[in-house]
Design an enzyme around this catalytic site. Structure first.
Site, PDB file in Angstrom:
ATOM      1  N   ALA A  25     -37.283 -31.230   9.111  1.00  0.00           N
ATOM      2  CA  ALA A  25     -38.432 -31.599   9.054  1.00  0.00           C
ATOM      3  C   ALA A  25     -37.832 -32.322  11.252  1.00  0.00           C
ATOM      4  O   ALA A  25     -38.548 -32.139  12.066  1.00  0.00           O
ATOM      5  CB  ALA A  25     -39.243 -32.055   8.745  1.00  0.00           C
ATOM      6  N   ASN A  26     -36.471 -32.137  11.555  1.00  0.00           N
ATOM      7  CA  ASN A  26     -36.091 -33.009  12.124  1.00  0.00           C
ATOM      8  C   ASN A  26     -35.334 -32.277  13.255  1.00  0.00           C
ATOM      9  O   ASN A  26     -34.553 -31.820  14.490  1.00  0.00           O
ATOM     10  CB  ASN A  26     -34.829 -34.396  12.240  1.00  0.00           C
ATOM     11  CG  ASN A  26     -34.804 -34.644  13.399  1.00  0.00           C
ATOM     12  OD1 ASN A  26     -35.369 -34.938  14.420  1.00  0.00           O
ATOM     13  ND2 ASN A  26     -33.644 -35.508  13.790  1.00  0.00           N
ATOM     14  N   ILE A  29     -36.597 -26.012  14.474  1.00  0.00           N
ATOM     15  CA  ILE A  29     -37.706 -24.987  13.715  1.00  0.00           C
ATOM     16  C   ILE A  29     -38.381 -26.874  13.558  1.00  0.00           C
ATOM     17  O   ILE A  29     -39.614 -26.536  13.525  1.00  0.00           O
ATOM     18  CB  ILE A  29     -37.617 -24.595  12.946  1.00  0.00           C
ATOM     19  CG1 ILE A  29     -36.541 -22.887  13.895  1.00  0.00           C
ATOM     20  CG2 ILE A  29     -38.490 -23.551  11.924  1.00  0.00           C
ATOM     21  CD1 ILE A  29     -35.961 -22.494  12.134  1.00  0.00           C
ATOM     22  N   ASP A  50     -35.619 -35.263   6.778  1.00  0.00           N
ATOM     23  CA  ASP A  50     -34.197 -34.791   7.002  1.00  0.00           C
ATOM     24  C   ASP A  50     -33.352 -35.592   6.758  1.00  0.00           C
ATOM     25  O   ASP A  50     -33.185 -36.853   5.938  1.00  0.00           O
ATOM     26  CB  ASP A  50     -34.078 -34.502   8.159  1.00  0.00           C
ATOM     27  CG  ASP A  50     -33.593 -32.751   8.781  1.00  0.00           C
ATOM     28  OD1 ASP A  50     -32.559 -33.257   8.761  1.00  0.00           O
ATOM     29  OD2 ASP A  50     -34.372 -32.016   9.484  1.00  0.00           O
ATOM     30  N   ASN A 112     -25.350 -22.435   5.198  1.00  0.00           N
ATOM     31  CA  ASN A 112     -26.556 -22.621   4.844  1.00  0.00           C
ATOM     32  C   ASN A 112     -27.276 -22.597   3.332  1.00  0.00           C
ATOM     33  O   ASN A 112     -27.754 -22.942   2.764  1.00  0.00           O
ATOM     34  CB  ASN A 112     -27.119 -21.774   6.349  1.00  0.00           C
ATOM     35  CG  ASN A 112     -27.570 -22.183   7.401  1.00  0.00           C
ATOM     36  OD1 ASN A 112     -27.500 -23.353   7.742  1.00  0.00           O
ATOM     37  ND2 ASN A 112     -28.557 -21.618   8.572  1.00  0.00           N
ATOM     38  N   SER A 136     -34.732 -20.533   6.291  1.00  0.00           N
ATOM     39  CA  SER A 136     -33.845 -21.197   6.773  1.00  0.00           C
ATOM     40  C   SER A 136     -32.438 -19.588   5.888  1.00  0.00           C
ATOM     41  O   SER A 136     -32.798 -19.070   5.257  1.00  0.00           O
ATOM     42  CB  SER A 136     -32.531 -22.678   5.076  1.00  0.00           C
ATOM     43  OG  SER A 136     -33.418 -23.486   4.874  1.00  0.00           O
ATOM     44  N   ASP A 168     -40.529 -11.412  13.117  1.00  0.00           N
ATOM     45  CA  ASP A 168     -40.000 -10.016  13.004  1.00  0.00           C
ATOM     46  C   ASP A 168     -41.669  -9.087  13.225  1.00  0.00           C
ATOM     47  O   ASP A 168     -41.821  -8.672  14.253  1.00  0.00           O
ATOM     48  CB  ASP A 168     -40.035  -9.439  11.784  1.00  0.00           C
ATOM     49  CG  ASP A 168     -38.314  -9.548  11.344  1.00  0.00           C
ATOM     50  OD1 ASP A 168     -37.126 -10.762  12.098  1.00  0.00           O
ATOM     51  OD2 ASP A 168     -38.040 -10.318  10.154  1.00  0.00           O
ATOM     52  N   ARG A 171     -43.151 -10.382  16.792  1.00  0.00           N
ATOM     53  CA  ARG A 171     -42.457 -10.362  17.828  1.00  0.00           C
ATOM     54  C   ARG A 171     -42.471  -8.794  17.369  1.00  0.00           C
ATOM     55  O   ARG A 171     -42.383  -7.765  18.929  1.00  0.00           O
ATOM     56  CB  ARG A 171     -40.976 -10.035  17.078  1.00  0.00           C
ATOM     57  CG  ARG A 171     -39.768 -11.298  17.754  1.00  0.00           C
ATOM     58  CD  ARG A 171     -38.761 -11.286  16.908  1.00  0.00           C
ATOM     59  NE  ARG A 171     -37.657 -12.092  17.905  1.00  0.00           N
ATOM     60  CZ  ARG A 171     -36.947 -13.214  17.037  1.00  0.00           C
ATOM     61  NH1 ARG A 171     -36.553 -11.738  15.976  1.00  0.00           N
ATOM     62  NH2 ARG A 171     -36.216 -14.157  17.224  1.00  0.00           N
ATOM     63  N   HIS A 195     -35.333  -9.425   6.475  1.00  0.00           N
ATOM     64  CA  HIS A 195     -34.509 -10.893   7.591  1.00  0.00           C
ATOM     65  C   HIS A 195     -33.566 -10.153   8.740  1.00  0.00           C
ATOM     66  O   HIS A 195     -33.204 -11.392   8.914  1.00  0.00           O
ATOM     67  CB  HIS A 195     -35.493 -11.454   7.571  1.00  0.00           C
ATOM     68  CG  HIS A 195     -35.535 -12.439   7.843  1.00  0.00           C
ATOM     69  ND1 HIS A 195     -36.295 -12.462   8.833  1.00  0.00           N
ATOM     70  CD2 HIS A 195     -35.660 -13.524   8.697  1.00  0.00           C
ATOM     71  CE1 HIS A 195     -37.237 -13.404  10.215  1.00  0.00           C
ATOM     72  NE2 HIS A 195     -36.046 -14.728   9.450  1.00  0.00           N
TER      73      HIS A 195
END
Length: 332
Positions: A25-26, A29, A50, A112, A136, A168, A171, A195
């Site tokens: 959360a920090n 995003i 976080d 990640n 992520s 996506d 956009r 993605h």
């Protein structure tokens, strides 16, 4: 004067109330995403986790006068993940490092993948019934990792695991409106596949804009597929698509919450455990899904594609299969 008493699971005004956890959360995003979720009328209990900084984000957001409580949890407390997750209805996972100049989503995998694997274990232990929304990157690989970890714990529900591909779609709506001079809020462009890069397939043949010339169409498709590079470059390496991704994540989270609340006709694209191409060894695929109280109620087929889109789909499958296998092998 009388005070209206809320029923369990409902706000005082009768709106279904949900507990939502944001893991990461920090981050770039996580912060704007948490803000948007604080403004969501369905969210009455917002838990922010976080490694550090989540308590500050929570304190900041708690000053906004909406009908939700916000609490922050950081890794300095060994019980933080348990406290952030227990009883959550929806868990949103934007945790991890952002892209940097020259990086693809696959380049993020080494870092990640481990982050998602650790969080998956915590989710499976403390929030086994939650709908899990994975932001992520690389989503094509992190969603299979999440699924594999939940399977190990015996709590995997394919209807409640989502890779968020909404960016996506938004956009595509924005970019096609720029080309055609239309209202972007009224544009709906089906986007299927995965993605990242060539796995993102905007199905322009299913829009009203079938007369776009080939050069313009090719440029438009490429921009939709690699729009993230545009943002990374514009930020001079200082960040990636954080604000637009936060908007996309909040939009999809709201759709999931609407489905859980029993609203009818909630359809959004997502990267899910899909039957569409399982016979070809592709366990996960992005297409439109109908959302409901159990999560995914229906996975919609891709529909009729143009010859060009069929070629794109064939290339997408090759890359997507490799991405998925990479995640599964990591989890092993």
């Amino acid at each position: 004067m009388f005070c209206r008493v809320a029923r369990r699971g409902f706000r005082a005004d009768g709106v279904r109330a949900y507990r939502v956890s944001v893991l990461g959360a920090n981050g770039g995003i996580g912060q704007p995403l948490s803000l948007l979720l604080k403004l969501n009328k369905r969210v009455t209990d917002l838990r922010l986790y976080d490694l550090k900084g989540a308590k500050g984000v929570a304190a900041d957001l708690s000053h906004i006068p909406t009908n939700s409580q916000v609490s922050g949890y950081t890794a300095e407390n060994p019980e933080a993940l348990r406290e952030a997750l227990t009883g959550a209805d929806v868990v949103v996972v934007p945790a991890g490092v952002p892209r940097k100049p020259g990086m693809t989503r696959d380049d993020l995998f080494a870092i990640n993948a481990g982050v998602v694997q650790q969080l998956a274990g915590a989710i499976g232990q403390h929030a086994p019934g939650a709908a899990v929304l994975v932001i992520s990157n690389p989503v094509n690989s992190t969603v299979p990792i999440m699924a594999a970890e939940l399977r190990k714990l015996g709590v995997y529900d394919p209807r409640k695991l989502f890779g968020v591909t909404t960016l996506d779609s938004i956009r595509a709506s924005r970019f096609i409106s720029e080309v055609q001079g239309t209202d972007p809020t009224r544009e709906r462009v089906p986007v299927i596949g995965g993605h990242s890069g060539i796995t993102i397939i905007p199905v322009l043949s299913q829009t009203q804009h079938t007369g776009i010339d080939k050069a313009t169409r090719d440029a438009l498709i490429h921009r939709i597929q690699f729009g993230g590079d545009e943002v990374v470059k514009a930020k001079n390496g200082a960040g990636s698509a954080t604000l637009s991704m936060a908007r996309a994540g909040a939009k999809f989270a709201d759709a999931v919450l609407a489905g859980l609340a029993g609203e009818q006709g909630v359809v959004e694209p997502a990267f899910v455990d899909s039957p569409l191409y399982k016979s070809e060894g592709i366990e996960f695929f992005a297409s439109a899904v109908t959302l409901g109280p159990r999560g995914v109620e229906e996975v919609h087929p891709v529909g009729t594609l143009s010859a060009e889109e069929e070629e794109m789909l064939a290339k997408c499958k090759e890359t997507l299969k490799q991405n998925i296998e990479k995640g599964i092998n990591f989890a092993k």
